[in-house]
Design an enzyme around this catalytic site. Sequence first.
Site, short mmCIF file in Angstrom:
data_model
loop_
_atom_site.label_atom_id
_atom_site.label_comp_id
_atom_site.label_asym_id
_atom_site.label_seq_id
_atom_site.Cartn_x
_atom_site.Cartn_y
_atom_site.Cartn_z
N HIS A 133 0.81 -1.22 0.00
CA HIS A 133 0.00 0.00 0.00
C HIS A 133 0.84 1.27 0.00
CE1 HIS A 133 -3.47 -2.57 1.80
NE2 HIS A 133 -3.36 -2.72 0.50
N CYS A 144 6.56 6.69 -14.80
CA CYS A 144 7.60 5.65 -14.87
C CYS A 144 7.70 4.81 -13.61
CB CYS A 144 8.97 6.26 -15.21
SG CYS A 144 9.70 7.20 -13.84
N THR A 203 -3.04 -8.25 11.12
CA THR A 203 -3.94 -7.76 10.06
C THR A 203 -5.30 -8.43 10.19
OG1 THR A 203 -4.36 -7.65 7.67
CG2 THR A 203 -2.93 -9.43 8.42
#
Length: 259
Positions: A133, A144, A203
């Site tokens: 993230h 690029c 998480t």
Amino acid sequence: MSESAATTESAIAEAAALLRASSHAVALTGAGLSAESGIPTYRGTGGVWTRFGEPTIDGWDLFCTDPGAWWREALDHSHAGSEFAESIDRAVPNAGHIAMAELERMGRLAHIITQNIDNLHEDAGSRAVTEIHGNRRRVRCMNCGTRDRLDLISLDRLPPTCPECGGILKNDTVMFGEPIPDDALRMCYRQAAAADLFLVVGTSAVVYPAASFPILARERGAPLIEINPEPTELSHIASIVVRASAGSALPDIVELLRR
Ligand code: NAD
Ligand code: ZN
């Protein structure tokens, strides 16, 4: 010793044994790992969203429509500061981050996929890290893909542009609706395919595609170790569940592996 403390202790011993036997362990980490560094999580007990509700999902649209306006708004807000941003700016790695860096040095942890944007894995000394993230301290070229340190680029003209190709620079943090950068995504799939053991730390495992990597590894036969004080979407497929905080469980695992 209470029954739950004994259960935790034996889960930690089993986790250490699996790490000792593995040859390519990969970890997915989330906001819970940084909770003990004083950064609030989004979900779970005390999470920012649990307390205040989820934010609106328009950041990416705003950026695409008018990157200059987005940057002006972001810089104005950075002066006002928010509880969350300030907590990240102040944070230093905790015992959990330090133990994960130690696992890498010991040759027990091949790669970390982190959903965190706080740079604390790198600050702790981990080198093989993919920030799926993004990273709050960096900018990324929309053309690029080159990343740079935010504090090193000129913000005299907005939006800032890439020194390599002149493309528009965006903050590296992946916004709602924004595609995950290709290089990061490819590395995550490569690591999920190579993993013979997967650690899921701090998480809630509800954000995709991040949560799919341990699932992919599990489907290929890699055992899964979950370290989280609360149950998650992945608990039912975990081989070992350590119901403890990352900052206490991970150093205990390192200690067992040193013996
Ligand atoms: P989440 O907020 O959805 O879930 C946090 C999880 O951590 C919960 O399951 C909770 O039980 C667990 N937890 C809480 N304290 C813990 C501890 N001490 N040890 C171990 N586990 C603990 O977090 P998420 O799954 O990472 O998803 C949130 C998204 O928000 C991510 O995509 C991330 O990019 C972003 N985020 C980042 C930060 C950061 O960079 N530190 C902080 C908040 C949110
Ligand atoms: Zn560029």
